[in-house]
Design an enzyme around this catalytic site. Structure first.
Site, PDB file in Angstrom:
ATOM      1  N   LEU A 140     -54.998  17.034 -18.556  1.00 33.81           N
ATOM      2  CA  LEU A 140     -53.688  17.650 -18.710  1.00 33.81           C
ATOM      3  C   LEU A 140     -52.905  16.772 -19.677  1.00 33.81           C
ATOM      4  O   LEU A 140     -53.049  15.547 -19.679  1.00 33.81           O
ATOM      5  CB  LEU A 140     -52.961  17.740 -17.361  1.00 33.81           C
ATOM      6  CG  LEU A 140     -53.575  18.674 -16.314  1.00 33.81           C
ATOM      7  CD1 LEU A 140     -52.823  18.569 -14.992  1.00 33.81           C
ATOM      8  CD2 LEU A 140     -53.594  20.113 -16.802  1.00 33.81           C
ATOM      9  N   ASP A 141     -52.059  17.386 -20.492  1.00 37.63           N
ATOM     10  CA  ASP A 141     -51.278  16.632 -21.466  1.00 37.63           C
ATOM     11  C   ASP A 141     -50.392  15.603 -20.771  1.00 37.63           C
ATOM     12  O   ASP A 141     -50.086  15.715 -19.581  1.00 37.63           O
ATOM     13  CB  ASP A 141     -50.405  17.581 -22.293  1.00 37.63           C
ATOM     14  CG  ASP A 141     -51.230  18.531 -23.147  1.00 37.63           C
ATOM     15  OD1 ASP A 141     -52.399  18.209 -23.423  1.00 37.63           O
ATOM     16  OD2 ASP A 141     -50.702  19.591 -23.520  1.00 37.63           O
ATOM     17  N   LEU A 142     -49.935  14.637 -21.540  1.00 41.79           N
ATOM     18  CA  LEU A 142     -49.098  13.567 -21.008  1.00 41.79           C
ATOM     19  C   LEU A 142     -47.886  14.119 -20.262  1.00 41.79           C
ATOM     20  O   LEU A 142     -47.514  13.619 -19.189  1.00 41.79           O
ATOM     21  CB  LEU A 142     -48.638  12.655 -22.159  1.00 41.79           C
ATOM     22  CG  LEU A 142     -47.732  11.484 -21.790  1.00 41.79           C
ATOM     23  CD1 LEU A 142     -48.480  10.464 -20.931  1.00 41.79           C
ATOM     24  CD2 LEU A 142     -47.190  10.820 -23.055  1.00 41.79           C
ATOM     25  N   THR A 144     -47.555  17.188 -19.000  1.00 41.16           N
ATOM     26  CA  THR A 144     -47.903  18.297 -18.111  1.00 41.16           C
ATOM     27  C   THR A 144     -48.183  17.782 -16.707  1.00 41.16           C
ATOM     28  O   THR A 144     -48.825  16.749 -16.525  1.00 41.16           O
ATOM     29  CB  THR A 144     -49.141  19.054 -18.640  1.00 41.16           C
ATOM     30  OG1 THR A 144     -48.847  19.580 -19.936  1.00 41.16           O
ATOM     31  CG2 THR A 144     -49.518  20.203 -17.713  1.00 41.16           C
ATOM     32  N   HIS A 226     -54.087  21.925 -26.152  1.00 36.66           N
ATOM     33  CA  HIS A 226     -52.697  22.402 -26.094  1.00 36.66           C
ATOM     34  C   HIS A 226     -52.636  23.927 -26.087  1.00 36.66           C
ATOM     35  O   HIS A 226     -51.703  24.515 -26.655  1.00 36.66           O
ATOM     36  CB  HIS A 226     -51.899  21.873 -27.287  1.00 36.66           C
ATOM     37  CG  HIS A 226     -51.627  20.405 -27.222  1.00 36.66           C
ATOM     38  ND1 HIS A 226     -51.068  19.704 -28.273  1.00 36.66           N
ATOM     39  CD2 HIS A 226     -51.830  19.484 -26.249  1.00 36.66           C
ATOM     40  CE1 HIS A 226     -50.936  18.434 -27.947  1.00 36.66           C
ATOM     41  NE2 HIS A 226     -51.395  18.277 -26.706  1.00 36.66           N
TER      42      HIS A 226
END
Length: 282
Positions: A140-142, A144, A226
């Protein structure tokens, strides 16, 4: 006993680079034979564990200059468990299992990695396991939040992440702009986000809109870089907040706070292993 002796020998080599608090309880006893014991050399350590008649069966090994060698600890725990001893870590019974599975509520601000030089990792939150072979399944993104599976089961991780399978992942998001039925239909038919192929059909559900900020859920069956953010950029909107709320049969519990985790229940694990995602036939 040969396996136990080999595990003892391997752990002996690791004591200089370990920080472990561990008890070994004699079979049939309700408490350790002593409360504490400090081992400062491999010689003392060897005598303590090789002589099974010694009363002192509890140790604290400490060398702050190095990190833990938890793979050695678990080899040792497995061997001694098979030999009939109880092994405890920080006062809790340590049962050897080949695989472990944790459901983690990732907070924003940490990275989905086992180590990182700039940011805190998701693994830094797992404080009560000595394993060194755990890893997050996917990323998961930073910024998110949400559900992340952490395990050491490589085969299961591959099945969940393989591009040839379509494991559903559902996200809750707050989006700048009014999301409407035009967006729903576009997402349902696939979106061109600048890659070789459009995204696979996605299920966009509009929950509401207030002050030009829409609340939605989006279910996708792939994991492009993303992807959710890029899909909304195509329709001229920006994701303000993103949280994964489910992955396959796993659902993020409402009472699991960001940064908290727990082991999968037997039912969750069975559902995860029994799920047979369809292979890509594109």
């Amino acid at each position: 006993m040969a396996m136990a002796e080999k595990a003892r020998a391997r752990l002996q080599k690791a004591v200089r680079s370990s920080f472990v608090e561990m008890y070994i309880r004699l079979p049939g006893t309700g408490k350790p034979a002593c409360d504490t014991g400090r081992i400062t050399s491999s010689c003392n350590y060897t005598r303590l564990f090789m002589n099974r008649e010694l009363a002192m069966r509890c140790l604290i090994i400490h060398n702050p200059a190095s990190g833990p060698r938890s793979d050695e600890i678990f080899d040792f725990a497995r061997a001694l468990s098979e030999a009939g001893d109880e092994v405890c870590l920080r006062g809790e019974r340590l049962l050897y299992t080949a695989f472990e599975y944790y459901l983690f509520h990732k907070p924003a601000g940490c990275v989905s990695a086992t180590q990182d030089n700039m940011h805190r990792t998701v693994m830094d939150y797992l404080s009560d396991t000595a394993r060194g072979d755990l890893f997050p399944v996917g990323r998961l993104d930073l910024d998110t939040e949400g559900l992340l599976l952490i395990t050491n089961d490589g085969a299961l991780a591959h099945a969940l992440l393989s591009p040839s399978r379509h494991v559903a992942k559902t996200y809750y998001a707050r989006v700048q702009g009014v999301v409407d039925e035009t967006d729903v239909n576009l997402f349902k038919n696939g979106v061109d986000i600048g890659e070789e192929k459009p995204t696979r059909p996605a299920d966009l559900v509009i929950l509401g809109c207030k002050a030009d900020v829409s609340e939605i859920t989006l279910t996708i069956t792939e994991g492009k870089f993303h992807q959710v953010k890029r899909m909304f950029e195509v329709v001229g909107k920006k994701v303000l907040y993103l949280k994964r709320i489910s992955m396959g049969p796993l659902v993020l519990p409402e009472d699991l706070a960001p940064g908290a985790y727990r082991k999968l229940t037997a039912e969750e694990l069975a559902a995860l292993k029994n799920e047979q995602p369809k292979r890509n036939e594109d």
